[in-house]
Design a protein around this motif. Structure first.
Motif, short mmCIF file in Angstrom:
data_model
loop_
_atom_site.label_atom_id
_atom_site.label_comp_id
_atom_site.label_asym_id
_atom_site.label_seq_id
_atom_site.Cartn_x
_atom_site.Cartn_y
_atom_site.Cartn_z
N THR A 171 8.17 -2.63 10.32
CA THR A 171 9.24 -1.64 10.48
C THR A 171 10.34 -1.95 9.48
O THR A 171 10.43 -3.04 8.93
CB THR A 171 9.85 -1.69 11.89
OG1 THR A 171 10.48 -2.96 12.04
CG2 THR A 171 8.78 -1.51 12.95
N GLU A 213 3.71 -0.67 4.49
CA GLU A 213 2.31 -1.01 4.80
C GLU A 213 1.82 -1.98 3.74
O GLU A 213 1.86 -1.69 2.54
CB GLU A 213 1.47 0.28 4.77
CG GLU A 213 0.01 0.04 5.14
CD GLU A 213 -0.83 1.33 5.04
OE1 GLU A 213 -0.23 2.43 5.03
OE2 GLU A 213 -2.06 1.21 4.96
N GLN A 215 0.83 -1.20 0.00
CA GLN A 215 0.00 0.00 0.00
C GLN A 215 0.86 1.24 0.00
O GLN A 215 0.60 2.19 -0.72
CB GLN A 215 -0.88 0.03 1.27
CG GLN A 215 -1.69 -1.22 1.51
CD GLN A 215 -3.03 -1.19 0.80
OE1 GLN A 215 -3.11 -0.76 -0.34
NE2 GLN A 215 -4.07 -1.67 1.46
N ASP A 216 1.90 1.20 0.86
CA ASP A 216 2.67 2.42 1.03
C ASP A 216 4.05 2.10 1.59
O ASP A 216 4.20 1.15 2.35
CB ASP A 216 1.92 3.35 2.00
CG ASP A 216 2.48 4.76 1.96
OD1 ASP A 216 3.15 5.11 0.96
OD2 ASP A 216 2.27 5.50 2.94
N SER A 237 9.35 2.24 6.90
CA SER A 237 8.37 1.21 7.25
C SER A 237 7.43 0.96 6.08
O SER A 237 7.25 1.82 5.21
CB SER A 237 7.59 1.62 8.51
OG SER A 237 6.78 2.74 8.22
N VAL A 272 -4.67 -5.41 6.67
CA VAL A 272 -3.53 -4.52 6.49
C VAL A 272 -2.51 -4.81 7.58
O VAL A 272 -2.88 -5.13 8.71
CB VAL A 272 -4.00 -3.04 6.59
CG1 VAL A 272 -2.82 -2.10 6.60
CG2 VAL A 272 -4.96 -2.73 5.44
N CYS A 273 -1.21 -4.75 7.24
CA CYS A 273 -0.21 -4.84 8.31
C CYS A 273 0.98 -3.95 8.04
O CYS A 273 1.34 -3.67 6.90
CB CYS A 273 0.17 -6.29 8.59
SG CYS A 273 1.41 -7.00 7.55
N PHE A 274 1.58 -3.49 9.13
CA PHE A 274 2.72 -2.58 9.06
C PHE A 274 3.98 -3.32 9.49
O PHE A 274 3.95 -4.07 10.45
CB PHE A 274 2.50 -1.40 10.01
CG PHE A 274 1.38 -0.50 9.60
CD1 PHE A 274 1.62 0.61 8.79
CD2 PHE A 274 0.08 -0.77 10.01
CE1 PHE A 274 0.56 1.44 8.41
CE2 PHE A 274 -0.98 0.05 9.62
CZ PHE A 274 -0.74 1.16 8.82
N GLU A 282 -1.10 -5.01 2.32
CA GLU A 282 -2.48 -5.50 2.36
C GLU A 282 -2.43 -6.94 1.88
O GLU A 282 -1.80 -7.24 0.87
CB GLU A 282 -3.36 -4.65 1.45
CG GLU A 282 -4.81 -5.09 1.40
CD GLU A 282 -5.06 -6.07 0.30
OE1 GLU A 282 -4.60 -5.83 -0.84
OE2 GLU A 282 -5.67 -7.12 0.58
N GLU A 320 6.83 4.20 3.69
CA GLU A 320 7.04 5.48 4.38
C GLU A 320 8.46 5.97 4.15
O GLU A 320 9.42 5.33 4.58
CB GLU A 320 6.78 5.28 5.88
CG GLU A 320 6.74 6.56 6.68
CD GLU A 320 5.71 7.53 6.11
OE1 GLU A 320 6.13 8.63 5.71
OE2 GLU A 320 4.50 7.15 6.04
#
Lengths: 227, 227
Positions: free
Chosen positions: A208, A197, A187-188, A195, A204-206, A199, A190
DNA sequence: AATTATTTTTAGATTAATCTAAATTTATTT
DNA sequence: AAATAAATTTAGATTAATCTAAAAATAATT
């Protein structure tokens, strides 16, 4: 080929691969440390392995596997990781407990068994710990993979393996249900702290940067335009 | 418990079971014959096994397993036969080739592995050679079975196992597609020569008395009134 | 460079599992 | 029952894999 000889070859290969400076020779003490034995016992064994042309051993100068030795060692790692995959995937044992059992199973000699087992498991490329499984020719897969820190937002990837698996990392991945073979969408990413992101199956999970930097992934061309 | 010790225990149990006169002691030469080693080597090993209370050994008088030794030996036979079942049923190896592989696999120590494997295979009672698989408590199944020479026409049976499996008999059964677990209906028993006529999945097959006398079957109450 | 410390190897023992050859015990036959 | 044959055990070696203690080689430090 005895069990002890096989154990030594495997340890020497692992030490060669883990060596800081490339082409540095593995030392007697390094092997003794890993095998949990005395250096003098290692010296004895090295003489025997040299006799069989499995290692290139020079007194006081350290060890290197020969072609034949390397091939044998890769075969052992292949057996070990295929059995671990079987134990976890088919018998439902935990990845935490399978190592000592695979340590025994890897010494079973049967080419046909190995081929059929590989087929039965669907020719897996990674074991339950995320370690790559050498193929029949001793080549390691996933060398064309990339770390998850280099992924691009908007693309789809498959989770291939783990760079330096540790129990804590594996437990964490278990918890967030990120399994080897999983397909996910980025998704993204950062830019600030690296980090990521993801799907995956609607969830959804993040991750590091430190975690993402241990995970080997591969672009999934076929699912490129999923979202 | 070393591999050699395990091999001796297994051989001694098999000799005890095959003994003509019950309760006769197994002899040093018998063991040497089966293990393919010298009687003097057997004597050495027997002393070691006695030391560990696994056999009751009296100089010049022969051997008997102790309770502990018998339990160990049954566990080995269980492991061997479960692995053979796995190799044939799951990996698709031939029953002709699996013995030497199972001979190695039976020495892998892991209670959890054994339990899970048994479960994975559906708790089989007989291996691909028709030999009974001891359960976790070391009890042999199918002791309530009967030989196919005692069946009654009109009843349904399940084919459980083989009394004294030989390669030729197994090949014959393969050919006529009479597999362990098969359910069949007895059409007729010929009083004249004891041959048996079966119906199995629409196909009919004839077995001579000699063959029928090697096959262990069990009445299948549930399918009693199939025809 | 000389000394000290570390690493590695040798020498000599030990244990499990095997062997051969000789001795002993049990079984079989005159 | 004595003699012969067969089975079994002992004594002494051998090999793989390990160990301990001492010697030798290499590396590090003053």
């Amino acid at each position: 080929m005895t069990i002890a000889e096989e154990d030594y070859l495997k340890v020497i290969l692992k030490l060669e691969l883990a060596q800081e400076e490339l082409h540095a020779r593995v030392t007697t003490n390094q092997v003794a440390e890993v095998i949990q034995t005395k250096p003098s016992s290692v010296t004895d064994m090295l003489k025997r392995l040299k006799e069989k042309s499995l290692v290139d051993y020079i007194k006081y100068k350290g060890i290197k596997l020969t072609g034949a030795g390397r091939k044998q060692a890769l075969c052992l790692i292949r057996r070990h990781r295929l059995w671990e995959t079987f134990l976890v995937e088919k018998l439902g044992l935990s990845w935490k407990t399978v190592h000592p059992v695979a340590e025994q199973l890897e010494h079973v000699h049967s080419d046909e068994l190995l081929e059929r087992l590989d087929e039965f498991l669907g020719h897996p490329a990674f074991d339950p710990h995320g370690e790559p499984i050498p193929n029949g020719e001793g080549k390691l897969p996933g060398c064309d993979g990339e770390l998850m820190t280099t992924v691009k937002a908007g693309k789809n990837y498959t989770f291939m393996g783990i760079k330096e698996p540790t129990d804590t990392l594996l437990s964490y991945l278990d918890k967030i249900k990120l399994n080897i073979g999983s397909i996910f969408h980025v998704q993204d990413v950062e830019a600030y702290n690296g980090s990521v992101e993801l799907e995956m199956g609607g969830k959804v999970c993040f991750l590091t940067y430190d975690v993402a930097n241990k995970l080997v992934v591969k672009v999934n061309e076929k699912h490129e335009n999923k979202n």
